[in-house]
Design a protein around this motif. Structure first.
Motif, PDB file in Angstrom:
ATOM      1  N   GLU A   4       0.695  -0.873   0.370  1.00  0.00           N
ATOM      2  CA  GLU A   4      -0.203   0.088  -0.116  1.00  0.00           C
ATOM      3  C   GLU A   4       0.703   1.246  -0.027  1.00  0.00           C
ATOM      4  N   PHE A   5       1.800   0.962   1.110  1.00  0.00           N
ATOM      5  CA  PHE A   5       3.340   1.930   0.926  1.00  0.00           C
ATOM      6  C   PHE A   5       3.866   2.769  -0.489  1.00  0.00           C
ATOM      7  N   ASP A   6       4.137   1.582  -1.639  1.00  0.00           N
ATOM      8  CA  ASP A   6       4.106   2.233  -2.455  1.00  0.00           C
ATOM      9  C   ASP A   6       3.911   2.947  -3.599  1.00  0.00           C
ATOM     10  N   VAL A  23       1.117  14.434   1.618  1.00  0.00           N
ATOM     11  CA  VAL A  23       1.233  13.228   1.692  1.00  0.00           C
ATOM     12  C   VAL A  23       2.592  12.488   2.974  1.00  0.00           C
ATOM     13  N   GLY A  24       1.834  11.570   3.401  1.00  0.00           N
ATOM     14  CA  GLY A  24       2.956  10.385   4.470  1.00  0.00           C
ATOM     15  C   GLY A  24       3.429  10.685   6.053  1.00  0.00           C
ATOM     16  N   ASP A  25       2.638  11.974   6.207  1.00  0.00           N
ATOM     17  CA  ASP A  25       2.496  11.568   7.600  1.00  0.00           C
ATOM     18  C   ASP A  25       0.473  11.166   8.504  1.00  0.00           C
ATOM     19  N   ASP A  26       0.589  11.757  10.023  1.00  0.00           N
ATOM     20  CA  ASP A  26      -0.513  10.869  10.045  1.00  0.00           C
ATOM     21  C   ASP A  26      -1.613  12.109   9.548  1.00  0.00           C
ATOM     22  N   ALA A  27      -1.456  13.741   8.784  1.00  0.00           N
ATOM     23  CA  ALA A  27      -2.167  14.599   9.050  1.00  0.00           C
ATOM     24  C   ALA A  27      -1.512  14.911   8.196  1.00  0.00           C
ATOM     25  N   THR A  83      -8.109  15.007  -0.307  1.00  0.00           N
ATOM     26  CA  THR A  83      -7.927  13.815  -0.349  1.00  0.00           C
ATOM     27  C   THR A  83      -8.517  13.016  -1.369  1.00  0.00           C
ATOM     28  N   LEU A  84      -8.008  12.666  -0.981  1.00  0.00           N
ATOM     29  CA  LEU A  84      -8.381  10.860  -2.002  1.00  0.00           C
ATOM     30  C   LEU A  84      -7.826   9.823  -1.916  1.00  0.00           C
ATOM     31  N   SER A  85      -9.348   9.417  -1.464  1.00  0.00           N
ATOM     32  CA  SER A  85      -9.652   7.648  -0.926  1.00  0.00           C
ATOM     33  C   SER A  85      -9.857   6.579  -1.456  1.00  0.00           C
ATOM     34  N   ILE A 115      -3.450  16.239  -0.632  1.00  0.00           N
ATOM     35  CA  ILE A 115      -3.109  16.069   0.669  1.00  0.00           C
ATOM     36  C   ILE A 115      -2.958  14.811   1.657  1.00  0.00           C
ATOM     37  N   GLY A 116      -3.343  13.911   1.140  1.00  0.00           N
ATOM     38  CA  GLY A 116      -3.428  12.917   2.181  1.00  0.00           C
ATOM     39  C   GLY A 116      -4.719  11.977   1.403  1.00  0.00           C
ATOM     40  N   GLY A 117      -4.961  10.354   2.235  1.00  0.00           N
ATOM     41  CA  GLY A 117      -6.285  10.075   1.795  1.00  0.00           C
ATOM     42  C   GLY A 117      -6.214   8.818   2.659  1.00  0.00           C
ATOM     43  N   ASP A 118      -6.605   7.965   2.002  1.00  0.00           N
ATOM     44  CA  ASP A 118      -6.402   6.286   2.343  1.00  0.00           C
ATOM     45  C   ASP A 118      -6.708   5.149   1.155  1.00  0.00           C
ATOM     46  N   THR A 119      -6.207   3.854   1.153  1.00  0.00           N
ATOM     47  CA  THR A 119      -6.293   3.737  -0.035  1.00  0.00           C
ATOM     48  C   THR A 119      -6.104   1.931   1.008  1.00  0.00           C
ATOM     49  N   THR A 120      -6.778   1.140   0.445  1.00  0.00           N
ATOM     50  CA  THR A 120      -7.122   0.089   1.108  1.00  0.00           C
ATOM     51  C   THR A 120      -8.254  -0.891   0.073  1.00  0.00           C
TER      52      THR A 120
END
Ligand code: ADP
Ligand code: MG
Length: 320
Positions: A4-6, A23-27, A83-85, A115-120
């Motif tokens: 997921e991190f790659d 992107v890259g930190d907790d927020a 953000t992009l989930s 600036i962030g998101g979630d990938t699952t």
């Protein structure tokens, strides 16, 4: 199989312009411009409901962001951060590459930072959140329409729904008509510059995502007013005009979704300013009716006679 991190690093990490920490930190950390309010909105796209699962990923990346930018346009806000989930059934790198290209091409065009998101892992589902800035107290709300205002729409209506009807084989378009309408469905261009230009000019605004009548009705309800809309004034493409006698096509125009044009109201005294904005942006803006006191929406034909409007959806539209 990449982790997921790659995937996040390779496909969704790009330099930012408006952001303290991306992107890259907790927020992520952002600093809104003093004197502005933060406009925040989110839109989810679900495979099979909002798009065909086999749609071109580049177009899907574009559209996932475009529908969110359109909400910023409708508020008169300048989009800044997204953000992009993503829920993905598999890590298909070609698909991700195309999706990211479509997404970032549009993001760069509007100077929006991811600036962030979630990938699952999961059934294909795309959720974008957008944040933008608008001068304090100046956002274009649905509740601002006033009796006497003219009602305007940008661009032309119905092409996206016409393209969808074609893909669903409810109608058949000639190849050149299909080619002309499909971009409206797959790669709509959000009217951000228009929204910004309308701040201080328009009274009420909304973006047309669910069809003109439904979205205009939201303005009417929020503002506590009524409207008269002139059916012959509605801006349409020549392709839609060619089919306009048909009920399905009328439905595309009045109740079809996915136009992402803006519908707004402005006082008659600002008419020339709106015309000047149209000229400056090279974007057609058409006055389609007026706001009245009261409630409800009347649709008038060329003779000024009321046309029937069904309760829901294009299947219920009846011709006069
Ligand atoms: P956490 O476990 O702390 O929630 P994650 O491992 O989910 O963090 O995400 C790591 C970083 O990657 C975070 O900064 C997150 O915002 C970002 N991120 C995750 N998925 C995406 C994506 N699809 N697009 C952009 N950024 C993402
Ligand atoms: Mg997480």
């Amino acid at each position: 199989m990449p982790s997921e991190f790659d995937l996040i690093r390779r496909f969704f990490t790009r330099p930012t312009r408006n952001t303290l920490l991306g992107v890259g930190d907790d927020a992520a950390l952002v600093r809104p411009t003093p004197g502005t309010e933060l406009a925040v909105s989110t839109d989810m796209l679900v495979a099979g409901k909002h798009f065909f699962p086999d749609v071109d990923p580049r177009q899907l990346g574009h559209k996932a962001l475009a529908v969110n930018l359109s909400d910023m346009a409708a508020m008169g806000a300048t989009p800044r951060w997204a953000t992009l989930s993503l829920a993905l059934p598999e890590a298909d790198e070609d698909w991700l590459k195309g999706f990211a290209e479509g997404f970032f091409d549009l993001a760069e065009r509007f100077s929006v930072d991811l600036i962030g998101g979630d990938t699952t892992r999961g059934p294909l589902n795309i959720c974008v959140q957008i944040m933008g800035e608008v001068s304090t107290g100046m956002a274009l709300r649905r509740s601002g329409a006033k009796p006497g205002d003219e009602i305007w729409v940008s661009g032309q209506l119905g092409d996206a729904a016409l393209a969808l009807a074609h893909l669903q084989r409810r109608i058949e378009l000639a190849p050149e008509a299909a080619a002309a309408c499909l971009p409206a469905l797959h790669t709509p261009m959000p009217r951000v510059a228009l929204g910004e230009a309308l701040v201080g000019v328009a009274h009420g605004a909304i973006d047309i995502s669910d069809g003109l009548l439904a979205d205009l009705s939201h303005i009417l309800e929020a503002s506590g007013v009524a409207a008269e809309v002139n059916f012959p004034a509605l801006p349409t493409s020549v392709f839609l005009q060619a089919h306009l006698h048909g009920e399905i096509v009328r439905g595309c125009l009045l109740a079809g979704g996915d136009d992402y044009e803006l519908c707004f109201t402005a006082p008659l005294s600002r008419h020339e300013e709106v015309v000047a904005i149209a000229r400056r942006l090279a974007l057609p803006l058409t006055a389609i009716g007026v706001i009245r006191e009261g409630s409800g929406l009347r649709l008038l034909d060329a003779a000024g006679t009321d046309m029937k409007i069904g309760a829901t959806g294009f299947d219920h539209f009846a011709s006069t």
